[in-house]
Design an enzyme around this catalytic site. Sequence first.
Site, PDB file in Angstrom:
ATOM      1  N   ASP A  52     -42.341  34.905  84.143  1.00  0.00           N
ATOM      2  CA  ASP A  52     -41.960  33.998  85.221  1.00  0.00           C
ATOM      3  C   ASP A  52     -42.142  32.543  84.778  1.00  0.00           C
ATOM      4  OD1 ASP A  52     -41.567  32.568  87.472  1.00  0.00           O
ATOM      5  OD2 ASP A  52     -43.226  33.427  88.616  1.00  0.00           O
ATOM      6  N   GLU A 131     -55.126  16.285  60.467  1.00  0.00           N
ATOM      7  CA  GLU A 131     -56.588  16.211  60.286  1.00  0.00           C
ATOM      8  C   GLU A 131     -57.267  16.251  61.653  1.00  0.00           C
ATOM      9  OE1 GLU A 131     -57.938  13.007  57.553  1.00  0.00           O
ATOM     10  OE2 GLU A 131     -55.819  12.489  57.493  1.00  0.00           O
ATOM     11  N   GLU A 133     -59.908  16.613  64.590  1.00  0.00           N
ATOM     12  CA  GLU A 133     -61.356  16.436  64.782  1.00  0.00           C
ATOM     13  C   GLU A 133     -61.743  17.027  66.133  1.00  0.00           C
ATOM     14  OE1 GLU A 133     -61.885  12.280  62.289  1.00  0.00           O
ATOM     15  OE2 GLU A 133     -61.442  12.166  64.424  1.00  0.00           O
ATOM     16  N   GLU A 188     -68.124  14.875  60.897  1.00  0.00           N
ATOM     17  CA  GLU A 188     -67.502  13.561  61.069  1.00  0.00           C
ATOM     18  C   GLU A 188     -68.563  12.500  61.370  1.00  0.00           C
ATOM     19  OE1 GLU A 188     -65.382  11.388  60.839  1.00  0.00           O
ATOM     20  OE2 GLU A 188     -63.733  12.528  59.942  1.00  0.00           O
ATOM     21  N   GLU A 195     -64.487  17.811  61.301  1.00  0.00           N
ATOM     22  CA  GLU A 195     -63.066  17.758  60.940  1.00  0.00           C
ATOM     23  C   GLU A 195     -62.765  18.906  59.988  1.00  0.00           C
ATOM     24  OE1 GLU A 195     -61.270  13.952  59.704  1.00  0.00           O
ATOM     25  OE2 GLU A 195     -60.336  14.988  58.011  1.00  0.00           O
ATOM     26  N   HIS A 244     -55.226  12.630  62.764  1.00  0.00           N
ATOM     27  CA  HIS A 244     -54.322  11.888  61.882  1.00  0.00           C
ATOM     28  C   HIS A 244     -53.191  12.811  61.442  1.00  0.00           C
ATOM     29  CE1 HIS A 244     -57.960   9.240  60.511  1.00  0.00           C
ATOM     30  NE2 HIS A 244     -57.663   9.088  61.787  1.00  0.00           N
ATOM     31  N   ARG A 315     -58.356   1.122  56.341  1.00  0.00           N
ATOM     32  CA  ARG A 315     -58.239   2.248  57.261  1.00  0.00           C
ATOM     33  C   ARG A 315     -58.197   1.841  58.723  1.00  0.00           C
ATOM     34  NH1 ARG A 315     -59.744   7.758  55.371  1.00  0.00           N
ATOM     35  NH2 ARG A 315     -59.681   7.664  53.107  1.00  0.00           N
ATOM     36  N   GLU A 332     -49.647   8.083  56.677  1.00  0.00           N
ATOM     37  CA  GLU A 332     -50.637   8.653  57.577  1.00  0.00           C
ATOM     38  C   GLU A 332     -50.627   7.877  58.890  1.00  0.00           C
ATOM     39  OE1 GLU A 332     -54.777   7.746  56.820  1.00  0.00           O
ATOM     40  OE2 GLU A 332     -55.424   9.690  57.580  1.00  0.00           O
ATOM     41  N   ARG A 334     -52.371   7.236  62.244  1.00  0.00           N
ATOM     42  CA  ARG A 334     -53.777   7.447  62.597  1.00  0.00           C
ATOM     43  C   ARG A 334     -54.076   7.382  64.097  1.00  0.00           C
ATOM     44  NH1 ARG A 334     -56.869   4.170  61.263  1.00  0.00           N
ATOM     45  NH2 ARG A 334     -58.644   5.366  60.522  1.00  0.00           N
TER      46      ARG A 334
HETATM   47  P1  ADP Z   1     -58.045  11.374  54.647  1.00  0.00           P
HETATM   48  O1  ADP Z   1     -58.204  10.697  53.341  1.00  0.00           O
HETATM   49  O2  ADP Z   1     -57.276  10.552  55.615  1.00  0.00           O
HETATM   50  O3  ADP Z   1     -59.349  11.885  55.218  1.00  0.00           O
HETATM   51  P2  ADP Z   1     -57.480  14.146  54.132  1.00  0.00           P
HETATM   52  O4  ADP Z   1     -57.740  14.340  52.687  1.00  0.00           O
HETATM   53  O5  ADP Z   1     -58.554  14.563  55.087  1.00  0.00           O
HETATM   54  O6  ADP Z   1     -57.096  12.623  54.351  1.00  0.00           O
HETATM   55  O7  ADP Z   1     -56.145  14.895  54.572  1.00  0.00           O
HETATM   56  C1  ADP Z   1     -54.957  14.685  53.905  1.00  0.00           C
HETATM   57  C2  ADP Z   1     -53.886  15.579  54.494  1.00  0.00           C
HETATM   58  O8  ADP Z   1     -52.627  15.173  53.944  1.00  0.00           O
HETATM   59  C3  ADP Z   1     -54.044  17.049  54.147  1.00  0.00           C
HETATM   60  O9  ADP Z   1     -53.719  17.835  55.275  1.00  0.00           O
HETATM   61  C4  ADP Z   1     -52.971  17.242  53.052  1.00  0.00           C
HETATM   62  O10 ADP Z   1     -52.483  18.575  52.933  1.00  0.00           O
HETATM   63  C5  ADP Z   1     -51.909  16.309  53.545  1.00  0.00           C
HETATM   64  N1  ADP Z   1     -50.886  15.966  52.552  1.00  0.00           N
HETATM   65  C6  ADP Z   1     -50.966  15.869  51.216  1.00  0.00           C
HETATM   66  N2  ADP Z   1     -49.770  15.601  50.655  1.00  0.00           N
HETATM   67  C7  ADP Z   1     -48.878  15.527  51.691  1.00  0.00           C
HETATM   68  C8  ADP Z   1     -47.471  15.299  51.785  1.00  0.00           C
HETATM   69  N3  ADP Z   1     -46.705  15.076  50.722  1.00  0.00           N
HETATM   70  N4  ADP Z   1     -46.914  15.314  53.012  1.00  0.00           N
HETATM   71  C9  ADP Z   1     -47.650  15.531  54.111  1.00  0.00           C
HETATM   72  N5  ADP Z   1     -48.964  15.756  54.087  1.00  0.00           N
HETATM   73  C10 ADP Z   1     -49.584  15.761  52.898  1.00  0.00           C
HETATM   74 MG    MG Z   2     -57.159  10.593  57.737  1.00  0.00          MG
HETATM   75 MG    MG Z   3     -61.638  12.087  60.235  1.00  0.00          MG
HETATM   76 MG    MG Z   4     -59.703  13.462  56.651  1.00  0.00          MG
END
Ligand code: ADP
Ligand code: MG
Ligand code: MG
Ligand code: MG
Length: 443
Positions: A52, A131, A133, A188, A195, A244, A315, A332, A334
Amino acid sequence: KTITADDIRTSVKEENVQFLRLMFTDINGIIKNVEVPVSQLEKVLANKMAFDGSSIDGFVRIEESDMLLFPDFNTWLLFPWENDHGKVARLICSVHRMDGTPFEGDPRNNLVRVIQDMKDDGYSAFNIGPEPEFFLFKLDENGEPSMQLNDKGSYFDFAPLDMGENCRRDIVLELEKMGFEVEASHHEVAPGQHEIDFRYTDALDAADHIQTFKLVVKTIARKHGLYATFMPKPLHGINGSGMHINMSLFKGEKNFFFDPETDTQLSDSAMHFLAGLLAHARALTAINNPTVNSYKRLVPGFEAPVYIAWSGTNRSPLIRVPLARGLGTRLELRSVDPTANPYLAIAAILEAGLDGIENKLTPEEAVDRNIYRMQDSERKANHIQDLPSTLHNAIKALEDDPVVKAALGPHLYQSFKDSKDLEWAAYRQSVSEWERDQYLELY
Ligand code: ADP
Ligand code: MG
Ligand code: MG
Ligand code: MG
Ligand code: MG
């Protein structure tokens, strides 16, 4: 990978599956479940399971309420933990009308549509690495969430301070059993906050993963006497929870954001895409930060973005370009938080970026300084705008942005807006503890 109906039948037999859980997502990003006994397997596989739709937020009116669940066979998965009454498997489903046509009010169908448009433009994949959290709170004697955090740990802390570590480790193990490729998991910045990052996949898989992830985290936390919440800002004065979103566009096997020939090794398209995200940032905020509470996180001082800017080193801005190049070249975003409906958020982000490519938008200069330390006049001189500061302002920005509206399509846009207008109206009428503390005795 392609899983067939026969693969599923085999798995049901070999694993002694007793229940099938059919999952889909409503407008607010909440996972909905229809659980059926395995005797219904053939009906499920034949797209004949009806439900439904009028009971689901943002779906349909009463007079056209019957809808069908079309399972995506590739999402076949056994839950590793529910073995008391036999195993439970799940399938993520698309919602269709009784005549079989995809229902445009289903956020997952909409993402499929947007991805198809992207493929028609010649791209092979929109890759997403989230990412997420979350906080772990203690459950009270009645099994209700309390506001008591379960540890005093902080960024990258180890036991014994990080008492959530066992729980987090369990979550990671379960996720891996379910086929997730977990890249990292850590405590975190805030106490009780964690995270877990999993490897990027293409857009539809990533959205499905985010939904499954939330379910796994909440389920395992309960087994540890804890409550996991993805609420963006459960406690004031400490960091909130974001999600993120790392992203890249691929053409064939190539990362289309990477170009070894430019100074920055970012392609022109990556810069256009980035400019699209910036140009539509205000409207995107409504989708990416869809709750009243989301805006309690988007304040200065807690590592969450407040201003519309990008950087390669810093950042604090809305968009960061991590240093990775080659296949890992990515943007990224954020601002996104885990209350975002991932199907809507990813569709909107993709359309905003593609609009930047289509119209060859160019971003303002990168801001490699701490934006929070700038004077207002300095931010103005650098053309740095604010993100919307409330849900109300974000919804107004969405109303004025035809690109982001089109990313949802008219049906989803209307039900999203209706739902958020109600939420804002209810919030406006409430009077908070903060106000009484400020005004009751002063006036
Ligand atoms: P941060 O440095 O912001 O903490 P993380 O290392 O925690 O980043 O996370 C990085 C994320 O980006 C991971 O999920 C990773 O798989 C992803 N990632 C890496 N290469 C690519 C890409 N080409 N496209 C999209 N995401 C990617
Ligand atoms: Mg990040
Ligand atoms: Mg974080
Ligand atoms: Mg991270
Ligand atoms: Mg990291």
